[in-house]
Write a protein that holds these residues in place. Structure first.
Motif, PDB file in Angstrom:
ATOM      1  N   LEU A   1       0.859  -1.184   0.000  1.00 55.73           N
ATOM      2  CA  LEU A   1       0.000   0.000   0.000  1.00 55.73           C
ATOM      3  C   LEU A   1       0.898   1.238   0.000  1.00 55.73           C
ATOM      4  CD1 LEU A   1      -2.870  -0.772   2.563  1.00 55.73           C
ATOM      5  CD2 LEU A   1      -2.811  -1.190   0.088  1.00 55.73           C
ATOM      6  N   GLY A   2       0.929   1.925  -1.107  1.00 49.61           N
ATOM      7  CA  GLY A   2       1.722   3.135  -1.224  1.00 49.61           C
ATOM      8  C   GLY A   2       1.174   3.986  -2.345  1.00 49.61           C
ATOM      9  N   SER A   3       1.836   5.083  -2.600  1.00 49.73           N
ATOM     10  CA  SER A   3       1.422   5.951  -3.702  1.00 49.73           C
ATOM     11  C   SER A   3       1.962   5.453  -5.035  1.00 49.73           C
ATOM     12  CB  SER A   3       1.913   7.383  -3.456  1.00 49.73           C
ATOM     13  OG  SER A   3       3.330   7.440  -3.547  1.00 49.73           O
ATOM     14  N   GLY A   4       3.048   4.640  -4.964  1.00 48.07           N
ATOM     15  CA  GLY A   4       3.705   4.201  -6.179  1.00 48.07           C
ATOM     16  C   GLY A   4       4.605   5.255  -6.784  1.00 48.07           C
ATOM     17  N   THR A   5       4.786   6.369  -6.073  1.00 50.81           N
ATOM     18  CA  THR A   5       5.603   7.484  -6.561  1.00 50.81           C
ATOM     19  C   THR A   5       6.660   7.834  -5.526  1.00 50.81           C
ATOM     20  OG1 THR A   5       3.733   8.392  -7.795  1.00 50.81           O
ATOM     21  CG2 THR A   5       5.571   9.891  -7.346  1.00 50.81           C
ATOM     22  N   GLY A   6       7.879   8.054  -5.971  1.00 55.68           N
ATOM     23  CA  GLY A   6       8.962   8.405  -5.064  1.00 55.68           C
ATOM     24  C   GLY A   6       9.118   9.909  -4.912  1.00 55.68           C
ATOM     25  N   THR A   7       9.407  10.335  -3.690  1.00 55.83           N
ATOM     26  CA  THR A   7       9.636  11.756  -3.392  1.00 55.83           C
ATOM     27  C   THR A   7      10.916  11.874  -2.582  1.00 55.83           C
ATOM     28  OG1 THR A   7       7.250  12.185  -3.327  1.00 55.83           O
ATOM     29  CG2 THR A   7       8.683  13.830  -2.322  1.00 55.83           C
ATOM     30  N   SER A   8      11.801  12.761  -3.003  1.00 55.66           N
ATOM     31  CA  SER A   8      13.060  12.953  -2.276  1.00 55.66           C
ATOM     32  C   SER A   8      12.855  13.871  -1.076  1.00 55.66           C
ATOM     33  CB  SER A   8      14.118  13.553  -3.200  1.00 55.66           C
ATOM     34  OG  SER A   8      13.806  14.913  -3.492  1.00 55.66           O
ATOM     35  N   LEU A   9      13.766  13.792  -0.125  1.00 55.62           N
ATOM     36  CA  LEU A   9      13.731  14.689   1.028  1.00 55.62           C
ATOM     37  C   LEU A   9      13.866  16.138   0.580  1.00 55.62           C
ATOM     38  CD1 LEU A   9      13.699  15.267   4.045  1.00 55.62           C
ATOM     39  CD2 LEU A   9      16.163  14.758   4.093  1.00 55.62           C
ATOM     40  N   ASN A  10      14.713  16.378  -0.395  1.00 57.39           N
ATOM     41  CA  ASN A  10      14.881  17.747  -0.870  1.00 57.39           C
ATOM     42  C   ASN A  10      13.571  18.315  -1.411  1.00 57.39           C
ATOM     43  OD1 ASN A  10      17.593  17.753  -0.202  1.00 57.39           O
ATOM     44  ND2 ASN A  10      18.246  17.051  -2.217  1.00 57.39           N
ATOM     45  N   ARG A  11      12.811  17.464  -2.109  1.00 60.89           N
ATOM     46  CA  ARG A  11      11.524  17.946  -2.617  1.00 60.89           C
ATOM     47  C   ARG A  11      10.539  18.165  -1.472  1.00 60.89           C
ATOM     48  NH1 ARG A  11       6.859  15.341  -6.230  1.00 60.89           N
ATOM     49  NH2 ARG A  11       5.923  17.286  -6.940  1.00 60.89           N
ATOM     50  N   LEU A  12      10.537  17.279  -0.487  1.00 56.38           N
ATOM     51  CA  LEU A  12       9.667  17.469   0.672  1.00 56.38           C
ATOM     52  C   LEU A  12       9.959  18.797   1.353  1.00 56.38           C
ATOM     53  CD1 LEU A  12       9.342  14.150   2.732  1.00 56.38           C
ATOM     54  CD2 LEU A  12       7.638  15.255   1.283  1.00 56.38           C
ATOM     55  N   ILE A  13      11.233  19.114   1.480  1.00 53.85           N
ATOM     56  CA  ILE A  13      11.613  20.379   2.112  1.00 53.85           C
ATOM     57  C   ILE A  13      11.002  21.549   1.349  1.00 53.85           C
ATOM     58  CG2 ILE A  13      13.574  21.922   2.538  1.00 53.85           C
ATOM     59  CD1 ILE A  13      15.205  19.334   3.158  1.00 53.85           C
ATOM     60  N   GLY A  14      11.129  21.518   0.029  1.00 53.48           N
ATOM     61  CA  GLY A  14      10.555  22.580  -0.783  1.00 53.48           C
ATOM     62  C   GLY A  14       9.045  22.678  -0.641  1.00 53.48           C
ATOM     63  N   LEU A  15       8.364  21.533  -0.558  1.00 52.98           N
ATOM     64  CA  LEU A  15       6.907  21.534  -0.418  1.00 52.98           C
ATOM     65  C   LEU A  15       6.479  22.080   0.932  1.00 52.98           C
ATOM     66  CD1 LEU A  15       6.058  18.056  -2.007  1.00 52.98           C
ATOM     67  CD2 LEU A  15       5.650  20.317  -3.008  1.00 52.98           C
ATOM     68  N   VAL A  16       7.208  21.725   1.994  1.00 52.33           N
ATOM     69  CA  VAL A  16       6.877  22.238   3.329  1.00 52.33           C
ATOM     70  C   VAL A  16       7.136  23.741   3.391  1.00 52.33           C
ATOM     71  CG1 VAL A  16       7.530  22.167   5.765  1.00 52.33           C
ATOM     72  CG2 VAL A  16       7.198  20.039   4.495  1.00 52.33           C
ATOM     73  N   GLU A  17       8.219  24.186   2.803  1.00 54.08           N
ATOM     74  CA  GLU A  17       8.496  25.626   2.784  1.00 54.08           C
ATOM     75  C   GLU A  17       7.401  26.382   2.035  1.00 54.08           C
ATOM     76  OE1 GLU A  17      13.363  25.891   3.132  1.00 54.08           O
ATOM     77  OE2 GLU A  17      12.446  25.764   1.132  1.00 54.08           O
ATOM     78  N   ALA A  18       6.951  25.824   0.919  1.00 54.59           N
ATOM     79  CA  ALA A  18       5.889  26.477   0.144  1.00 54.59           C
ATOM     80  C   ALA A  18       4.572  26.486   0.907  1.00 54.59           C
ATOM     81  CB  ALA A  18       5.711  25.768  -1.198  1.00 54.59           C
ATOM     82  N   ALA A  19       4.267  25.388   1.608  1.00 51.80           N
ATOM     83  CA  ALA A  19       2.994  25.282   2.327  1.00 51.80           C
ATOM     84  C   ALA A  19       2.944  26.167   3.558  1.00 51.80           C
ATOM     85  CB  ALA A  19       2.742  23.828   2.724  1.00 51.80           C
ATOM     86  N   THR A  20       4.115  26.403   4.188  1.00 51.11           N
ATOM     87  CA  THR A  20       4.149  27.195   5.424  1.00 51.11           C
ATOM     88  C   THR A  20       4.565  28.643   5.186  1.00 51.11           C
ATOM     89  OG1 THR A  20       6.443  26.532   5.868  1.00 51.11           O
ATOM     90  CG2 THR A  20       4.683  25.158   6.802  1.00 51.11           C
ATOM     91  N   GLY A  21       5.173  28.920   4.028  1.00 48.62           N
ATOM     92  CA  GLY A  21       5.687  30.250   3.771  1.00 48.62           C
ATOM     93  C   GLY A  21       6.923  30.569   4.577  1.00 48.62           C
ATOM     94  N   ARG A  22       7.639  29.534   5.047  1.00 47.97           N
ATOM     95  CA  ARG A  22       8.819  29.749   5.896  1.00 47.97           C
ATOM     96  C   ARG A  22      10.008  28.973   5.324  1.00 47.97           C
ATOM     97  NH1 ARG A  22       5.862  28.605  11.738  1.00 47.97           N
ATOM     98  NH2 ARG A  22       4.331  30.295  11.573  1.00 47.97           N
ATOM     99  N   ARG A  23      11.163  29.569   5.397  1.00 52.15           N
ATOM    100  CA  ARG A  23      12.385  28.902   4.974  1.00 52.15           C
ATOM    101  C   ARG A  23      12.945  28.092   6.133  1.00 52.15           C
ATOM    102  NH1 ARG A  23      13.885  28.578  -0.246  1.00 52.15           N
ATOM    103  NH2 ARG A  23      16.087  28.720   0.345  1.00 52.15           N
ATOM    104  N   LEU A  24      13.363  26.879   5.853  1.00 52.68           N
ATOM    105  CA  LEU A  24      13.953  26.037   6.884  1.00 52.68           C
ATOM    106  C   LEU A  24      15.442  26.343   7.025  1.00 52.68           C
ATOM    107  CD1 LEU A  24      11.300  24.424   6.153  1.00 52.68           C
ATOM    108  CD2 LEU A  24      12.529  22.398   6.944  1.00 52.68           C
ATOM    109  N   ASP A  25      15.925  26.215   8.247  1.00 52.84           N
ATOM    110  CA  ASP A  25      17.347  26.366   8.540  1.00 52.84           C
ATOM    111  C   ASP A  25      17.987  24.996   8.349  1.00 52.84           C
ATOM    112  OD1 ASP A  25      19.870  26.926   9.449  1.00 52.84           O
ATOM    113  OD2 ASP A  25      19.289  27.262  11.541  1.00 52.84           O
ATOM    114  N   LEU A  26      18.550  24.779   7.168  1.00 49.79           N
ATOM    115  CA  LEU A  26      19.045  23.453   6.795  1.00 49.79           C
ATOM    116  C   LEU A  26      20.527  23.298   7.097  1.00 49.79           C
ATOM    117  CD1 LEU A  26      17.249  23.083   3.338  1.00 49.79           C
ATOM    118  CD2 LEU A  26      16.524  22.146   5.552  1.00 49.79           C
TER     119      LEU A  26
END
Length: 309
Positions: free
Chosen positions: A234-259
């Motif tokens: 049971l999965g989405s069948g699609t891979g997502t990288s951590l780097n992309r997740l970071i970008g999506l969270v930044e876009a959703a919150t309007g905040r830049r992460l301190d990486l």
């Protein structure tokens, strides 16, 4: 086909989401847990017991059991394999044997994990890929899968083993585990977030709405008696990288992460599930993409945080 169903571990993140969805879609769903249901669960039915695995709460010899109770912390420490077997594997197997001793011969749905595949030889990973667990959590899932499969074939009950990708996006986002919770926490607090390795390894993320929909379909279509053990990714069948997740969270919150970036020679390989069998057997496929899922999680977190103010 909806009917009676028991959901063990119903106070946990996955258990309560399944209990809520099954109740809303016509099942007579009863949760079983040591702890009370979390807030926001009014109207749901639960049996609160001293030990879920004692099985003395089981009254119906034919009702399906959705087994969500068990080890949930993938980083839980153990002294060794013997410790793992005695503390986690043996009690899970004894639970099913206790149900069988009470005359139960229903359909058991066991929540396993995509972690059982370890570092896959190729992507996407199908159910017949060799099982190569890399840690104690995944090893526990493998051992329980094998033992329950043996019992199902020997005693003649139906067993559905669900190897679940990384679930996220439930109604209680502040109680979730996993990297998305950590990323959202870092965005809220401004705390540094460390990326180990390149951040390009792929993971499969399954939104909770898709997960509970799949579980309902599994319960409605137990495996046939002539082939009582069924394993489904049971999965989405699609891979997502951590780097992309970071970008999506930044876009959703309007905040830049301190990486912070830390080189890693032990970077885990990608893991993306082949969900073709689930689509063929259940007529199910995940419909919530990662972009929409992250936006939903951001909105749910904002609502939960606002309710606590």
């Amino acid at each position: 086909m909806a009917g009676k169903v028991f959901v063990t571990g119903s106070s946990g993140m996955l258990g309560v989401e399944c209990l809520r969805h099954l109740d809303a879609t016509g099942w007579t769903a009863t949760g079983v847990s040591r702890r009370p249901l979390p807030g926001g669960s009014a109207g749901l039915t639960q049996i609160t017991v001293g030990s879920v695995l004692a099985a003395d709460w089981l009254e119906d010899a034919s009702a399906p059991v959705l087994h969500c109770a068990g080890l949930s912390d993938a980083r839980a420490p153990f002294d060794g394999v013997t410790d793992l077997l005695s503390r986690e594997v043996a009690p899970q197997v004894a639970f099913v044997e206790a149900m069988l001793a009470r005359g139960w011969r229903g359909h058991l749905v066991y929540l396993s994990s995509a972690a059982v595949y370890g570092n896959p030889e190729s992507l996407p990973v199908a159910e017949d890929h060799p099982l190569r667990p890399l840690g104690f959590y995944a090893l526990q899932k493998v051992e329980v899968e094998q033992a329950l499969g043996f019992l199902a074939r020997h005693h003649g009950f139906g067993l559905s083993v669900l190897r679940v990708a990384n679930p996220y996006g439930g109604a209680r986002p502040l109680a979730e585990r996993g990297v998305l919770r950590l990323l959202f926490d870092a965005a809220r607090t401004g705390a540094p977030f460390t990326v180990n390795g390149s951040g390009e390894g792929l993971r499969d993320y399954l939104h909770m709405s898709d997960f509970v929909a799949a579980v309902a379909r599994v319960l409605a279509a137990p495996p046939p008696p002539q082939d009582p053990v069924r394993v489904l990714n049971l999965g989405s069948g699609t891979g997502t990288s951590l780097n992309r997740l970071i970008g999506l969270v930044e876009a959703a919150t309007g905040r830049r992460l301190d990486l912070r970036s830390v080189p890693s020679a032990l970077e885990v390989a990608s893991n993306v599930l082949d969900v073709g069998r689930a689509e063929r057997v259940l007529g199910w496929r995940a419909v919530c993409g990662i972009e929409d899922g992250v936006r939903r999680m951001a909105a749910a977190r904002a609502a939960e945080e606002g309710a606590k103010c």
